[in-house]
Enzyme design. Structure first.
Site, PDB file in Angstrom:
ATOM      1  N   GLY A  61     -62.995 -10.793 110.183  1.00 54.87           N
ATOM      2  CA  GLY A  61     -61.555 -10.533 110.344  1.00 54.87           C
ATOM      3  C   GLY A  61     -60.974  -9.944 109.073  1.00 54.87           C
ATOM      4  O   GLY A  61     -59.836 -10.247 108.702  1.00 54.87           O
ATOM      5  N   GLY A  86     -57.360  -8.166 108.997  1.00 54.37           N
ATOM      6  CA  GLY A  86     -56.147  -8.893 109.389  1.00 54.37           C
ATOM      7  C   GLY A  86     -55.256  -9.195 108.195  1.00 54.37           C
ATOM      8  O   GLY A  86     -55.536  -8.794 107.066  1.00 54.37           O
ATOM      9  N   GLN A  87     -54.166  -9.939 108.462  1.00 50.28           N
ATOM     10  CA  GLN A  87     -53.191 -10.213 107.399  1.00 50.28           C
ATOM     11  C   GLN A  87     -53.843 -10.908 106.207  1.00 50.28           C
ATOM     12  O   GLN A  87     -53.689 -10.487 105.060  1.00 50.28           O
ATOM     13  CB  GLN A  87     -52.048 -11.089 107.933  1.00 50.28           C
ATOM     14  CG  GLN A  87     -50.932 -11.300 106.908  1.00 50.28           C
ATOM     15  CD  GLN A  87     -50.046 -12.503 107.183  1.00 50.28           C
ATOM     16  OE1 GLN A  87     -50.374 -13.357 108.008  1.00 50.28           O
ATOM     17  NE2 GLN A  87     -48.924 -12.585 106.492  1.00 50.28           N
ATOM     18  N   ILE A 108     -64.226  -5.945 113.877  1.00 51.73           N
ATOM     19  CA  ILE A 108     -64.630  -5.648 115.255  1.00 51.73           C
ATOM     20  C   ILE A 108     -64.283  -4.186 115.545  1.00 51.73           C
ATOM     21  O   ILE A 108     -63.330  -3.647 114.970  1.00 51.73           O
ATOM     22  CB  ILE A 108     -63.939  -6.574 116.293  1.00 51.73           C
ATOM     23  CG1 ILE A 108     -62.432  -6.624 116.063  1.00 51.73           C
ATOM     24  CG2 ILE A 108     -64.548  -7.956 116.309  1.00 51.73           C
ATOM     25  CD1 ILE A 108     -61.653  -7.253 117.193  1.00 51.73           C
ATOM     26  N   TYR A 161     -53.031 -22.382 120.832  1.00 55.64           N
ATOM     27  CA  TYR A 161     -53.346 -22.145 119.423  1.00 55.64           C
ATOM     28  C   TYR A 161     -53.575 -23.484 118.711  1.00 55.64           C
ATOM     29  O   TYR A 161     -54.568 -23.677 118.010  1.00 55.64           O
ATOM     30  CB  TYR A 161     -52.186 -21.383 118.773  1.00 55.64           C
ATOM     31  CG  TYR A 161     -52.356 -21.069 117.309  1.00 55.64           C
ATOM     32  CD1 TYR A 161     -53.289 -20.134 116.879  1.00 55.64           C
ATOM     33  CD2 TYR A 161     -51.554 -21.687 116.349  1.00 55.64           C
ATOM     34  CE1 TYR A 161     -53.431 -19.829 115.536  1.00 55.64           C
ATOM     35  CE2 TYR A 161     -51.678 -21.370 115.000  1.00 55.64           C
ATOM     36  CZ  TYR A 161     -52.619 -20.444 114.605  1.00 55.64           C
ATOM     37  OH  TYR A 161     -52.751 -20.144 113.278  1.00 55.64           O
ATOM     38  N   LYS A 207     -56.908 -25.095 117.123  1.00 54.64           N
ATOM     39  CA  LYS A 207     -56.997 -25.432 115.692  1.00 54.64           C
ATOM     40  C   LYS A 207     -57.453 -26.889 115.485  1.00 54.64           C
ATOM     41  O   LYS A 207     -58.228 -27.176 114.576  1.00 54.64           O
ATOM     42  CB  LYS A 207     -55.656 -25.172 114.990  1.00 54.64           C
ATOM     43  CG  LYS A 207     -55.360 -23.696 114.773  1.00 54.64           C
ATOM     44  CD  LYS A 207     -56.458 -23.016 113.966  1.00 54.64           C
ATOM     45  CE  LYS A 207     -56.230 -21.549 113.742  1.00 54.64           C
ATOM     46  NZ  LYS A 207     -57.406 -20.869 113.151  1.00 54.64           N
ATOM     47  N   ILE A 212     -47.868 -17.659 106.517  1.00 51.51           N
ATOM     48  CA  ILE A 212     -48.236 -16.905 105.314  1.00 51.51           C
ATOM     49  C   ILE A 212     -47.360 -15.656 105.214  1.00 51.51           C
ATOM     50  O   ILE A 212     -47.259 -14.877 106.165  1.00 51.51           O
ATOM     51  CB  ILE A 212     -49.725 -16.467 105.352  1.00 51.51           C
ATOM     52  CG1 ILE A 212     -50.640 -17.665 105.613  1.00 51.51           C
ATOM     53  CG2 ILE A 212     -50.097 -15.753 104.056  1.00 51.51           C
ATOM     54  CD1 ILE A 212     -50.664 -18.703 104.541  1.00 51.51           C
TER      55      ILE A 212
END
Ligand code: AKB
Length: 317
Positions: A8, A11-12, A35, A143, A147, A173
């Site tokens: 990833g 991503g951010q 990906i 989500y 988690k 974040i």
């Protein structure tokens, strides 16, 4: 010497974590995993190795880990809280089936693994003030459920197979390089973009709604520090509460307005985002992280605001 795979990496968090890890461990020792359709570009692609690392494909992961002799995996593959509600099956496939593949490859190749948890792992029944490290976790979002499962499955692989799994519960974040996308806390990033563009900010989260937030440099510090921590001192392994600031929309608005006096904000509360936000802690207690691996953030709201505005002024010229 560590050889690290960041899953990833575009991503951010991944885009900045990959850069920071390359600064610390050397460009050639950090593989930017991606990906197809989310390929790294620019410096991220040119500075070091990059490879397809799809968590839904165990063979693909095993091949990358073998090729680059990986010993540490940062697994950042996930759908964020809001978007996961519209695609729950996909959220589970990436977050949990994918995690299973990562942990199996780590077991076979003796890799340490960081897979972040989140304030989203808590729910409406959790104590909201100074939320303890070990407490009720009954989230009602997919989500959050994924988690909590991430924390438990990571602990399971540590206890049963000795895989060195470690992680933190990230707050929202805030960063200026790569936008988040589909999270409940995204408003705290979007508000800075509106301020710098000279636009009125339409806030989807209601007045008085407190959530933990963290500036990206502190998030990177937490992710790297927990993986470097002395294992003999760790009582917990996965899901450390890490906190640096907690605020409601009106507080971040006022912090920005001190630097941008003409800035305006209006509330148009989004019911889904609001209900998720209300189920999350107002503020976490991160004593365990401070005691077990010396966690300490560097940025408060004011320091973050000065830095965010300066970087976004440069970015949006
Ligand atoms: C989200 O809002 O979904 C994320 C998170 C707090 O985990 N930023």
């Amino acid at each position: 010497m560590k050889n690290i795979l960041v899953i990833g990496s575009t991503g951010q968090i991944g885009s900045e974590l990959t850069r920071r890890l390359r600064e610390i461990y050397g460009n050639t020792h950090v593989v930017a995993g991606y990906i197809p359709g989310a390929e790294p570009k620019g410096e991220l692609l040119e500075a070091g190795p990059a490879a397809v690392a799809d968590v839904t494909d165990a063979q693909c992961l095993s091949d990358v880990v073998t090729k680059y002799e990986i010993d540490t995996i940062y697994n950042l593959a996930a759908l964020l809280s809001v978007v996961a509600e519209s695609r729950p099956r996909l959220a589970w496939k990436i977050g949990i089936d994918g995690l299973w593949n990562v942990l199996e490859v780590a077991r076979e190749h003796n890799c340490a693994v960081f897979t972040p948890s989140s304030i989203g792992s808590f729910g409406a029944d959790t104590p909201h003030q100074m939320t303890p490290q070990d407490t009720i976790q009954r989230p009602r979002t997919i989500y959050g459920i994924s988690k909590v499962t991430t924390e438990l499955l990571s602990d399971y692989y540590h206890l049963k197979y000795g895989v060195d799994t470690r992680s933190v519960r990230f707050p929202g974040i805030i960063s200026y390089l790569t936008l988040p996308g589909g999270g409940t806390t995204d408003y705290a990033v979007d508000i800075y973009y509106s301020a710098v563009r000279g636009e009125k900010f339409i806030c989807p989260i209601g007045q008085g709604t407190l959530m933990d937030m963290m500036y990206m440099p502190d998030a990177l510090k937490a992710a790297i520090q927990i993986m470097e921590a002395d294992g003999n001192r760790l009582v917990h392994h996965n899901g450390f509460n890490v906190a640096s600031m907690s605020f409601a929309p009106e507080t971040i608005f006022e912090a920005i307005k001190r630097h941008k006096p003409d800035f305006e904000m209006e509330y148009q509360v989004d019911p889904l985002r609001q209900s998720i936000a209300e189920s999350w802690p107002d503020k976490m207690d991160d004593t365990c992280a401070r005691t077990e691996w010396d966690w300490k953030p560097d940025f408060d709201l004011e320091a973050m605001t000065v830095d965010m505005l300066a970087h976004l002024e440069q970015k949006i010229k």
